[in-house]
Design an enzyme around this catalytic site. Structure first.
Site, PDB file in Angstrom:
ATOM      1  N   ARG A 127       0.822  -1.224   0.000  1.00 30.36           N
ATOM      2  CA  ARG A 127       0.000   0.000   0.000  1.00 30.36           C
ATOM      3  C   ARG A 127       0.855   1.273   0.000  1.00 30.36           C
ATOM      4  NH1 ARG A 127      -4.595   0.556   4.431  1.00 30.36           N
ATOM      5  NH2 ARG A 127      -2.952   0.014   5.902  1.00 30.36           N
ATOM      6  N   ARG A 161       2.871   4.093   5.003  1.00 30.61           N
ATOM      7  CA  ARG A 161       2.628   4.258   6.436  1.00 30.61           C
ATOM      8  C   ARG A 161       3.660   3.499   7.255  1.00 30.61           C
ATOM      9  NH1 ARG A 161      -3.751   3.078   7.082  1.00 30.61           N
ATOM     10  NH2 ARG A 161      -2.934   2.198   9.019  1.00 30.61           N
ATOM     11  N   ARG A 172      -1.866  -5.692  14.540  1.00 33.97           N
ATOM     12  CA  ARG A 172      -3.137  -5.046  14.177  1.00 33.97           C
ATOM     13  C   ARG A 172      -4.207  -6.102  13.883  1.00 33.97           C
ATOM     14  NH1 ARG A 172      -0.702  -1.544   9.601  1.00 33.97           N
ATOM     15  NH2 ARG A 172      -2.821  -1.042   9.009  1.00 33.97           N
TER      16      ARG A 172
HETATM   17  P1  ADP Z   1      -8.108  -0.512   4.753  1.00 33.25           P
HETATM   18  O1  ADP Z   1      -8.638   0.895   4.682  1.00 33.25           O
HETATM   19  O2  ADP Z   1      -9.188  -1.534   5.026  1.00 33.25           O
HETATM   20  O3  ADP Z   1      -6.941  -0.663   5.693  1.00 33.25           O
HETATM   21  P2  ADP Z   1      -7.190   0.014   2.010  1.00 33.25           P
HETATM   22  O4  ADP Z   1      -8.433   0.501   1.346  1.00 33.25           O
HETATM   23  O5  ADP Z   1      -6.146   1.031   2.349  1.00 33.25           O
HETATM   24  O6  ADP Z   1      -7.554  -0.898   3.305  1.00 33.25           O
HETATM   25  O7  ADP Z   1      -6.573  -1.130   1.059  1.00 33.25           O
HETATM   26  C1  ADP Z   1      -5.332  -1.744   1.401  1.00 33.25           C
HETATM   27  C2  ADP Z   1      -4.503  -1.919   0.125  1.00 33.25           C
HETATM   28  O8  ADP Z   1      -5.106  -2.914  -0.688  1.00 33.25           O
HETATM   29  C3  ADP Z   1      -4.388  -0.660  -0.726  1.00 33.25           C
HETATM   30  O9  ADP Z   1      -3.082  -0.605  -1.284  1.00 33.25           O
HETATM   31  C4  ADP Z   1      -5.458  -0.868  -1.822  1.00 33.25           C
HETATM   32  O10 ADP Z   1      -5.084  -0.241  -3.061  1.00 33.25           O
HETATM   33  C5  ADP Z   1      -5.473  -2.384  -1.968  1.00 33.25           C
HETATM   34  N1  ADP Z   1      -6.820  -2.916  -2.239  1.00 33.25           N
HETATM   35  C6  ADP Z   1      -8.007  -2.473  -1.747  1.00 33.25           C
HETATM   36  N2  ADP Z   1      -9.037  -3.228  -2.189  1.00 33.25           N
HETATM   37  C7  ADP Z   1      -8.483  -4.196  -2.957  1.00 33.25           C
HETATM   38  C8  ADP Z   1      -9.017  -5.306  -3.720  1.00 33.25           C
HETATM   39  N3  ADP Z   1     -10.336  -5.554  -3.742  1.00 33.25           N
HETATM   40  N4  ADP Z   1      -8.146  -6.088  -4.399  1.00 33.25           N
HETATM   41  C9  ADP Z   1      -6.813  -5.837  -4.369  1.00 33.25           C
HETATM   42  N5  ADP Z   1      -6.236  -4.816  -3.671  1.00 33.25           N
HETATM   43  C10 ADP Z   1      -7.066  -4.007  -2.988  1.00 33.25           C
HETATM   44  P1  AMP Z   2      -6.430   2.718  10.020  1.00 32.95           P
HETATM   45  O1  AMP Z   2      -6.016   3.925   9.232  1.00 32.95           O
HETATM   46  O2  AMP Z   2      -7.916   2.532  10.092  1.00 32.95           O
HETATM   47  O3  AMP Z   2      -5.708   1.466   9.570  1.00 32.95           O
HETATM   48  O4  AMP Z   2      -5.957   2.980  11.524  1.00 32.95           O
HETATM   49  C1  AMP Z   2      -4.600   3.152  11.842  1.00 32.95           C
HETATM   50  C2  AMP Z   2      -4.411   3.098  13.357  1.00 32.95           C
HETATM   51  O5  AMP Z   2      -5.121   4.187  13.969  1.00 32.95           O
HETATM   52  C3  AMP Z   2      -4.932   1.847  14.053  1.00 32.95           C
HETATM   53  O6  AMP Z   2      -4.016   0.762  14.004  1.00 32.95           O
HETATM   54  C4  AMP Z   2      -5.142   2.368  15.485  1.00 32.95           C
HETATM   55  O7  AMP Z   2      -3.909   2.484  16.167  1.00 32.95           O
HETATM   56  C5  AMP Z   2      -5.653   3.788  15.232  1.00 32.95           C
HETATM   57  N1  AMP Z   2      -7.133   3.836  15.136  1.00 32.95           N
HETATM   58  C6  AMP Z   2      -7.865   4.184  14.031  1.00 32.95           C
HETATM   59  N2  AMP Z   2      -9.174   4.117  14.299  1.00 32.95           N
HETATM   60  C7  AMP Z   2      -9.286   3.698  15.584  1.00 32.95           C
HETATM   61  C8  AMP Z   2     -10.388   3.397  16.427  1.00 32.95           C
HETATM   62  N3  AMP Z   2     -11.657   3.505  16.009  1.00 32.95           N
HETATM   63  N4  AMP Z   2     -10.123   2.981  17.700  1.00 32.95           N
HETATM   64  C9  AMP Z   2      -8.855   2.868  18.156  1.00 32.95           C
HETATM   65  N5  AMP Z   2      -7.770   3.105  17.402  1.00 32.95           N
HETATM   66  C10 AMP Z   2      -7.975   3.534  16.119  1.00 32.95           C
END
Ligand code: ADP
Ligand code: AMP
Length: 218
Positions: A127, A161, A172
């Site tokens: 990502r 990230r 996580r």
């Molecule tokens: P989340 O918000 O649930 O942590 P993201 O939307 O950031 O996940 O997606 C994680 C990674 O996977 C990103 O790099 C995104 O481009 C990719 N991704 C998201 N959906 C799909 C899918 N259906 N198939 C393949 N890759 C995906």
């Molecule tokens: P995300 O961008 O959703 O993957 O979140 C990144 C990180 O932010 C997580 O691993 C947590 O450390 C923190 N975080 C985001 N949303 C929440 C939530 N609703 N409750 C607690 N921690 C959160």
């Protein structure tokens, strides 16, 4: 329409929330993005949260509930929002129910993205996002159309990230199974849960979600 996108880290919540935001004119509310913005701004809460996020642990319920409570009162949420990454604990879910009731709002649906664990690790490891507009990409599954240039804003700087590393991802994922997965039962019992196949390609997942949402609008 007020929605939650629920699923493990890397399931595609942010990707799908952005597509729904554009398609339906709802506002995407990502608590992860809000906490990262607070960390960049150097606020006390942001700096405290950053340490916790870098370990892959959950930030305290009090902090995230206060952030969301403040955010959903803003006028741009009037026509509906998509919560992405919130709630993540049963306490947060109960607090959300209370907040919505107080504001005369209700939850339309909770969209669960079902994705296999091995795919999550692969998605998270590849990502990256545009540093200017935040558009999300993937090394294999969603490359920019022109190499090194954001499709959306033309930006040429990208970020990865710090918590998207193999060790933190496992933590996580463990936190997801322990603290967040019970929400599936919580929303099933409220008759709100709609599960979609998150293993499909991005556009196909989006189509399935749009189908679910149009059946809600009936
Ligand atoms: P989340 O918000 O649930 O942590 P993201 O939307 O950031 O996940 O997606 C994680 C990674 O996977 C990103 O790099 C995104 O481009 C990719 N991704 C998201 N959906 C799909 C899918 N259906 N198939 C393949 N890759 C995906
Ligand atoms: P995300 O961008 O959703 O993957 O979140 C990144 C990180 O932010 C997580 O691993 C947590 O450390 C923190 N975080 C985001 N949303 C929440 C939530 N609703 N409750 C607690 N921690 C959160």
């Amino acid at each position: 329409m007020n929605l939650i996108v629920l699923g493990p880290p890397g399931a595609g919540k942010g990707t799908q929330a952005k597509i729904i935001e554009d398609a339906l004119g709802l506002v995407q509310l990502s608590t992860g993005d809000m906490l990262r913005a607070a960390a960049r701004a150097g606020t006390e809460i942001g700096l405290q949260a950053k340490e916790i996020m870098d370990r892959g642990d959950l930030v305290s319920d009090d902090i995230v509930i206060a952030i969301v409570a403040d955010r959903i009162r803003q006028p741009d949420c009037k026509n509906g929002f998509i919560l992405d990454g919130f709630p993540r604990t049963l306490q947060q879910a109960a607090a959300l129910d209370q907040l919505l009731t107080e504001q005369n709002k209700s939850l339309s649906a909770v969209i669960e993205l079902k994705v296999e664990d091995a795919a999550l690790i692969e998605r998270i490891s590849g990502r990256f996002t545009c540093s200017d507009c935040g558009e999300g990409y993937h090394d294999s599954f969603k490359k920019p159309r022109i190499d090194g240039q954001c499709d959306k804003c033309g930006g040429t700087e990208f970020t990865r990230r710090p918590d998207d590393n193999a060790e933190t991802v496992r933590n996580r994922l463990m936190n997801y199974y322990r603290d967040t997965s019970p929400l599936l039962g919580y929303y099933f019992c409220q008759n709100k849960l709609k599960s979609v196949d998150g293993m499909a390609a991005i556009d196909d997942v989006a189509k399935e979600i749009k189908g679910v949402l149009s059946s809600l609008r009936g």
